[in-house]
Scaffold this active site. Structure first.
Site, short mmCIF file in Angstrom:
data_model
loop_
_atom_site.label_atom_id
_atom_site.label_comp_id
_atom_site.label_asym_id
_atom_site.label_seq_id
_atom_site.Cartn_x
_atom_site.Cartn_y
_atom_site.Cartn_z
N ASP A 11 54.43 45.21 22.92
CA ASP A 11 54.21 44.12 23.85
C ASP A 11 54.92 42.88 23.29
O ASP A 11 55.43 42.90 22.17
CB ASP A 11 52.70 43.88 23.98
CG ASP A 11 52.36 42.70 24.84
OD1 ASP A 11 52.90 42.61 25.95
OD2 ASP A 11 51.56 41.85 24.40
N ALA A 13 54.05 38.70 24.11
CA ALA A 13 53.16 37.59 23.75
C ALA A 13 51.87 38.09 23.13
O ALA A 13 51.19 38.95 23.68
CB ALA A 13 52.85 36.74 24.98
N ALA A 44 41.50 32.40 32.82
CA ALA A 44 42.93 32.72 32.73
C ALA A 44 43.17 33.93 31.84
O ALA A 44 44.08 34.72 32.09
CB ALA A 44 43.71 31.52 32.20
N MET A 48 44.57 39.22 31.08
CA MET A 48 45.86 39.04 30.41
C MET A 48 46.53 40.38 30.15
O MET A 48 45.87 41.37 29.83
CB MET A 48 45.67 38.30 29.09
CG MET A 48 46.96 37.79 28.49
SD MET A 48 47.71 36.48 29.48
CE MET A 48 46.58 35.11 29.14
N LYS A 52 52.35 39.25 36.19
CA LYS A 52 51.81 37.94 36.55
C LYS A 52 51.36 37.86 38.01
O LYS A 52 50.39 37.17 38.32
CB LYS A 52 52.81 36.84 36.22
CG LYS A 52 52.88 36.56 34.74
CD LYS A 52 51.55 36.04 34.21
CE LYS A 52 51.37 36.22 32.72
NZ LYS A 52 50.83 37.52 32.32
N HIS A 55 48.10 39.50 37.89
CA HIS A 55 47.18 38.64 37.13
C HIS A 55 46.64 37.52 38.02
O HIS A 55 45.43 37.22 38.01
CB HIS A 55 47.94 38.07 35.93
CG HIS A 55 47.08 37.41 34.91
ND1 HIS A 55 47.57 36.96 33.70
CD2 HIS A 55 45.76 37.09 34.90
CE1 HIS A 55 46.59 36.41 33.01
NE2 HIS A 55 45.48 36.47 33.72
N ARG A 159 51.02 47.34 34.28
CA ARG A 159 49.85 47.78 33.55
C ARG A 159 48.60 47.68 34.43
O ARG A 159 48.51 46.74 35.22
CB ARG A 159 49.65 46.92 32.29
CG ARG A 159 50.81 46.96 31.33
CD ARG A 159 50.73 45.77 30.41
NE ARG A 159 51.82 45.80 29.43
CZ ARG A 159 52.22 44.74 28.75
NH1 ARG A 159 51.64 43.57 28.94
NH2 ARG A 159 53.19 44.84 27.88
N ASP A 185 48.22 43.64 22.32
CA ASP A 185 47.05 42.83 22.00
C ASP A 185 46.04 42.76 23.13
O ASP A 185 44.96 42.18 22.95
CB ASP A 185 47.50 41.40 21.67
CG ASP A 185 48.05 40.66 22.88
OD1 ASP A 185 47.43 39.69 23.33
OD2 ASP A 185 49.10 41.08 23.40
#
Length: 261
Positions: A11, A13, A44, A48, A52, A55, A159, A185
């Site tokens: 990944d 970030a 927010a 994650m 986006k 999201h 994802r 993460d």
């Protein structure tokens, strides 16, 4: 390290760059604030790792956010509202990413070590290619250029579907999935790896669940720091991670414990 390991797919970030995965949060807070529906950092961060656009939809579906949107606009948020928000996020993401595109300590060294052993380096992200435009050269200048990059929008689904990870495998020419490791993460990224059939390694301390820069994490009281990392570790294990490390710098030590192929 097992001789059967063919590829590691990272990944971005919170895993390889942007300790604490802060850029998406900064962008999302500014985005919703601009529509007069402020959201919290916890809201927010809840989903994650998703593409986006997905999201944003997930945030709008949160009961408190949906109610706040209805109070502001007189209706519950729908697909059109999600599209309006998504149309505004790219420049916000680009600006936030430019400020946080610093490699996590040890990331470049780990990649060099893997490549020295013949392992291919893939990557995937919930960012679009536009959002990655400034991150790629910044990462390259710090010593990290993956062999493959798959972004949100490059596959029909993001994802937790396995498609971005499978696209990495196709582009890298590696198989079976059991000879690949996914490092992420976020819980949704771990789910991606499990769906794809790869080994999965969660990253706790530098990731989304802790959500702090390296400097902010370091100054926490020892007990509070340990508790926050332990909570992130538990979340990633619950998502299906085979093993969880603090940061990517710890990856080589755990790769020896897997049996691939």
């Amino acid at each position: 390290m097992s001789a059967n390991l063919q590829a590691v797919v990272f990944d971005w970030a919170g895993t390889m760059i942007d300790f604490g995965s802060r850029a998406p949060v900064v962008a999302l807070l500014k985005l919703f604030d601009g529509f007069d529906v402020p959201i919290s950092e916890a809201e927010a961060r809840a989903d994650m790792g998703m593409a986006k656009r997905d999201h944003i939809a997930a945030i709008l579906a949160q009961p408190r956010v949906a109610a706040a949107w209805a109070a502001r606009y007189g209706k519950t948020p729908d697909v059109t509202d999600g599209d309006r928000l998504f149309a505004r996020i790219t420049p916000l993401m680009q600006a936030a990413a430019r400020e946080t595109a610093v490699l996590i300590p040890g990331a470049a060294d780990v990649v060099r070590q893997l490549r020295g052993q013949g392992v291919k380096i893939g990557s995937c992200t919930g960012y679009t290619r536009e959002m990655m435009a400034d991150i790629l050269p910044a990462a390259a200048a710090q010593g990290y250029t993956p062999d493959c990059l798959v972004c949100a929008g490059d596959t029909a689904f993001g994802r937790p579907s396995p498609l971005m990870l499978w696209k990495n495998m196709v582009e890298l020419g590696v198989w079976p999935a059991a000879a690949v490791v996914k490092v992420d993460d976020a819980a949704v990224g771990i789910a991606e790896g499990r769906s794809a059939g790869t080994w999965t390694v969660g990253v706790a301390a530098s990731g989304n669940s802790v959500g702090l820069s390296a400097e902010a994490l370091a100054v926490l009281p020892v007990e509070e720091r340990a508790d926050r990392i332990a909570a992130a570790r538990a979340e990633l294990l619950a998502a299906g991670a085979h093993v969880v490390i603090d940061t990517v710098a710890d990856l080589p030590a755990v790769l020896t414990g897997f049996a691939y192929g």
